[in-house]
Design an enzyme around this catalytic site. Structure first.
Site, PDB file in Angstrom:
ATOM      1  N   CYS A  98      19.867 -15.472  38.360  1.00  0.00           N
ATOM      2  CA  CYS A  98      20.828 -15.573  39.461  1.00  0.00           C
ATOM      3  C   CYS A  98      20.160 -16.183  40.693  1.00  0.00           C
ATOM      4  O   CYS A  98      19.876 -17.368  40.721  1.00  0.00           O
ATOM      5  CB  CYS A  98      21.454 -14.213  39.746  1.00  0.00           C
ATOM      6  SG  CYS A  98      22.949 -14.326  40.769  1.00  0.00           S
TER       7      CYS A  98
ATOM      8  N   HIS B  92      23.473 -12.607  34.781  1.00  0.00           N
ATOM      9  CA  HIS B  92      22.536 -11.473  34.803  1.00  0.00           C
ATOM     10  C   HIS B  92      22.355 -10.913  33.393  1.00  0.00           C
ATOM     11  O   HIS B  92      23.016  -9.937  33.009  1.00  0.00           O
ATOM     12  CB  HIS B  92      23.053 -10.374  35.741  1.00  0.00           C
ATOM     13  CG  HIS B  92      22.773 -10.624  37.183  1.00  0.00           C
ATOM     14  ND1 HIS B  92      21.665 -10.121  37.831  1.00  0.00           N
ATOM     15  CD2 HIS B  92      23.454 -11.355  38.100  1.00  0.00           C
ATOM     16  CE1 HIS B  92      21.679 -10.523  39.102  1.00  0.00           C
ATOM     17  NE2 HIS B  92      22.752 -11.273  39.288  1.00  0.00           N
TER      18      HIS B  92
ATOM     19  N   GLU C 298      20.057  -9.065  32.176  1.00  0.00           N
ATOM     20  CA  GLU C 298      19.561  -7.681  32.138  1.00  0.00           C
ATOM     21  C   GLU C 298      20.697  -6.668  32.157  1.00  0.00           C
ATOM     22  O   GLU C 298      20.536  -5.530  31.686  1.00  0.00           O
ATOM     23  CB  GLU C 298      18.601  -7.435  33.310  1.00  0.00           C
ATOM     24  CG  GLU C 298      19.229  -7.139  34.645  1.00  0.00           C
ATOM     25  CD  GLU C 298      19.900  -8.336  35.320  1.00  0.00           C
ATOM     26  OE1 GLU C 298      20.606  -8.131  36.332  1.00  0.00           O
ATOM     27  OE2 GLU C 298      19.709  -9.474  34.852  1.00  0.00           O
TER      28      GLU C 298
END
Length: 253
Positions: A100, A200, A202
């Site tokens: 990001c 994102h 994660e």
């Protein structure tokens, strides 16, 4: 088995836990680094760098003033810290993963520019929906390149939590993933040492298999750096010091 040491750069307002868990799940040993770390204090034995999400990159980094329509959430100390970390990584040939904001930082570092507020620049307002972080906001299309090989598909679903976006591409970088409204969503260097994604991974690592693949690729590149460092230095790697613990380096602004 030794694991590569990964320097995770975050902001003071970041929740670093999802990144830490993703790094560990992929086989890395994380060190969490906060804004203010001086260049001469960067741990010398790191094998990879992840630039996490967070505040916007200050527009003066790419020669612009603030857009009145854009949120003014910036962290100039973090900008400076991460510029130093990229300098360090390039000198040592250490792989970098930008997520990001981190993707945007990489683009600007190499001379590119950003849209300060994509929703006011002709793109559909799907890049920051009022949804949980794991919400799959839109699809992205991967063109031939390293990211396509990593992700394992031409089209994938991703989450989206950003105001800024890549405008002009930095020197030496390739745009190999785009959203269905035409915004650049993924960048890479020709040698694959530098990877950046706008979403994102994660936050969706248990929801989308391509997310874990991305972290595994990065950790494997970091392992290669670790092995090369050991060969040329003839000194045992120190990752055993970090295993089973998460080291934070909190530097006050």
């Amino acid at each position: 088995m030794e694991c590569p040491i990964i320097a995770l750069s975050v902001g003071f307002s970041n929740n670093s836990q999802p990144y830490v868990e993703a790094i560990i799940k992929a086989g890395g040993c994380p060190i969490v680094i906060y804004p203010g770390l001086q260049r001469n204090s960067i741990p010398p034995n790191i094998d990879g760098i992840i630039l996490a999400g967070g505040e916007s990159v200050h527009p003066n980094r790419y020669g612009e003033d603030f857009d009145p329509n854009a949120p003014k959430s910036v962290d100039v100390i973090r900008d400076s810290t991460e510029w130093g970390m990229i300098d360090f990584a390039l000198k040592k040939k250490i792989p970098i993963l930008g997520i990001c904001r981190g993707c945007q930082v990489l683009n600007v570092y190499f001379g590119g520019s950003l849209y300060q507020n994509v929703s006011s620049c002709g793109f559909r307002d799907i890049h920051r929906p009022s949804k949980p972080r794991h919400y799959l906001a839109h699809k992205v299309m991967a063109k031939p390149g390293k990211l396509k090989n990593i992700l394992g598909s031409n089209v994938i679903d991703v989450n989206s939590i950003h105001d800024q976006g890549i405008k002009t591409l930095g020197m030496g970088l390739q745009s190999t993933v785009i959203s269905d409204d035409g915004l650049c969503e993924g960048i890479e260097s020709k040698d694959g040492l530098i990877i950046g994604v706008q979403w994102h991974p994660e936050a969706i690592i248990d929801k989308q298999p391509h997310s874990l693949k991305l972290f595994q690729y990065f950790i494997n590149r970091s392992k290669w750096h670790m092995k090369q460092s050991n060969i040329f230095s003839n000194v045992p790697h120190e990752s055993s010091f970090y295993r089973n613990s998460i080291i934070s380096i909190p530097i006050a602004p």
